[in-house]
Design a protein around this motif. Structure first.
Motif, PDB file in Angstrom:
ATOM      1  N   PHE A  39     -20.841  34.164  20.981  1.00  0.00           N
ATOM      2  CA  PHE A  39     -21.747  33.239  21.662  1.00  0.00           C
ATOM      3  C   PHE A  39     -22.725  32.613  20.677  1.00  0.00           C
ATOM      4  O   PHE A  39     -23.005  31.409  20.735  1.00  0.00           O
ATOM      5  CB  PHE A  39     -22.512  33.926  22.791  1.00  0.00           C
ATOM      6  N   ARG A  40     -23.272  33.421  19.752  1.00  0.00           N
ATOM      7  CA  ARG A  40     -24.213  32.882  18.763  1.00  0.00           C
ATOM      8  C   ARG A  40     -23.542  31.812  17.917  1.00  0.00           C
ATOM      9  O   ARG A  40     -24.108  30.748  17.676  1.00  0.00           O
ATOM     10  CB  ARG A  40     -24.744  33.996  17.864  1.00  0.00           C
ATOM     11  N   ASP A  41     -22.334  32.093  17.434  1.00  0.00           N
ATOM     12  CA  ASP A  41     -21.598  31.124  16.617  1.00  0.00           C
ATOM     13  C   ASP A  41     -21.319  29.849  17.405  1.00  0.00           C
ATOM     14  O   ASP A  41     -21.482  28.745  16.898  1.00  0.00           O
ATOM     15  CB  ASP A  41     -20.274  31.715  16.127  1.00  0.00           C
TER      16      ASP A  41
ATOM     17  N   ALA B  87     -19.784  49.141  23.617  1.00  0.00           N
ATOM     18  CA  ALA B  87     -20.923  48.585  22.873  1.00  0.00           C
ATOM     19  C   ALA B  87     -20.436  47.613  21.804  1.00  0.00           C
ATOM     20  O   ALA B  87     -21.020  46.542  21.615  1.00  0.00           O
ATOM     21  CB  ALA B  87     -21.740  49.714  22.249  1.00  0.00           C
ATOM     22  N   GLU B  88     -19.366  47.966  21.113  1.00  0.00           N
ATOM     23  CA  GLU B  88     -18.815  47.089  20.072  1.00  0.00           C
ATOM     24  C   GLU B  88     -18.283  45.791  20.677  1.00  0.00           C
ATOM     25  O   GLU B  88     -18.454  44.712  20.109  1.00  0.00           O
ATOM     26  CB  GLU B  88     -17.699  47.814  19.299  1.00  0.00           C
ATOM     27  N   ILE B  89     -17.648  45.874  21.836  1.00  0.00           N
ATOM     28  CA  ILE B  89     -17.163  44.662  22.520  1.00  0.00           C
ATOM     29  C   ILE B  89     -18.331  43.735  22.820  1.00  0.00           C
ATOM     30  O   ILE B  89     -18.258  42.527  22.581  1.00  0.00           O
ATOM     31  CB  ILE B  89     -16.400  45.035  23.816  1.00  0.00           C
ATOM     32  N   LEU B  90     -19.439  44.293  23.324  1.00  0.00           N
ATOM     33  CA  LEU B  90     -20.604  43.460  23.635  1.00  0.00           C
ATOM     34  C   LEU B  90     -21.215  42.853  22.379  1.00  0.00           C
ATOM     35  O   LEU B  90     -21.632  41.687  22.385  1.00  0.00           O
ATOM     36  CB  LEU B  90     -21.647  44.258  24.406  1.00  0.00           C
TER      37      LEU B  90
ATOM     38  N   ILE C 103     -22.494  24.192  18.687  1.00  0.00           N
ATOM     39  CA  ILE C 103     -22.819  23.182  19.696  1.00  0.00           C
ATOM     40  C   ILE C 103     -24.133  22.498  19.345  1.00  0.00           C
ATOM     41  O   ILE C 103     -24.259  21.280  19.422  1.00  0.00           O
ATOM     42  CB  ILE C 103     -22.895  23.817  21.101  1.00  0.00           C
ATOM     43  N   ARG C 104     -25.141  23.271  18.922  1.00  0.00           N
ATOM     44  CA  ARG C 104     -26.450  22.698  18.589  1.00  0.00           C
ATOM     45  C   ARG C 104     -26.348  21.688  17.467  1.00  0.00           C
ATOM     46  O   ARG C 104     -27.063  20.698  17.455  1.00  0.00           O
ATOM     47  CB  ARG C 104     -27.422  23.808  18.198  1.00  0.00           C
ATOM     48  N   LYS C 105     -25.473  21.947  16.505  1.00  0.00           N
ATOM     49  CA  LYS C 105     -25.327  21.031  15.371  1.00  0.00           C
ATOM     50  C   LYS C 105     -24.738  19.691  15.808  1.00  0.00           C
ATOM     51  O   LYS C 105     -24.986  18.667  15.186  1.00  0.00           O
ATOM     52  CB  LYS C 105     -24.442  21.663  14.295  1.00  0.00           C
TER      53      LYS C 105
END
Length: 121
Positions: free
Chosen positions: A91-93, A81-84, A98-100
């Motif tokens: 991925f969020r970071d 669970a911690e790995i996920l 990328i969006r910026k």
């Protein structure tokens, strides 16, 4: 407004289960599953727990307290669970970075390319 029956039907179909198959797993009739999906009957708590396990979603999700698309960590070890969680944070970071750097149009094109590649794999 939250629609339990719709969510149940959607999750059942995502897993390729018929109403009969889901009913068999829960030891209830196909008609009972139909009633749940049409919101004419509400499953008891123990049935909801079984549904969550079978569909690999959380009880919060089934009760409408968790956004659609969240990932259940049910059945995973604490380490898994911690790995996920860490992977999701990475991925969020990455997505934020990328969006910026990308215009909305380029980001949209990248999303369509990714979706197309995933369909073919």
């Amino acid at each position: 407004m939250y629609d339990f029956g719709f969510v149940l039907k959607q999750e059942r179909k995502k897993r390729g289960l018929t109403q009969k198959q889901l009913g068999d797993k829960l030891n209830v009739s196909e008609a009972t599953i139909c009633k749940y999906e049409n919101n004419t009957a509400t499953p008891p708590f123990e049935t909801m727990r079984s549904l969550a396990a079978i569909l690999n979603v959380s009880l919060d999700f089934l009760y409408g307290n968790e956004p659609v698309g969240s990932l259940s960590l049910y059945g995973l070890s604490d380490e898994q669970a911690e790995i996920l969680r860490n992977l999701a944070a990475i991925f969020r970071d990455q997505n934020s970075s990328i969006r910026k750097k990308m215009t909305g149009e380029k980001y949209n094109i990248l999303g369509r390319i990714t979706a197309n590649l995933l369909e073919k794999s």
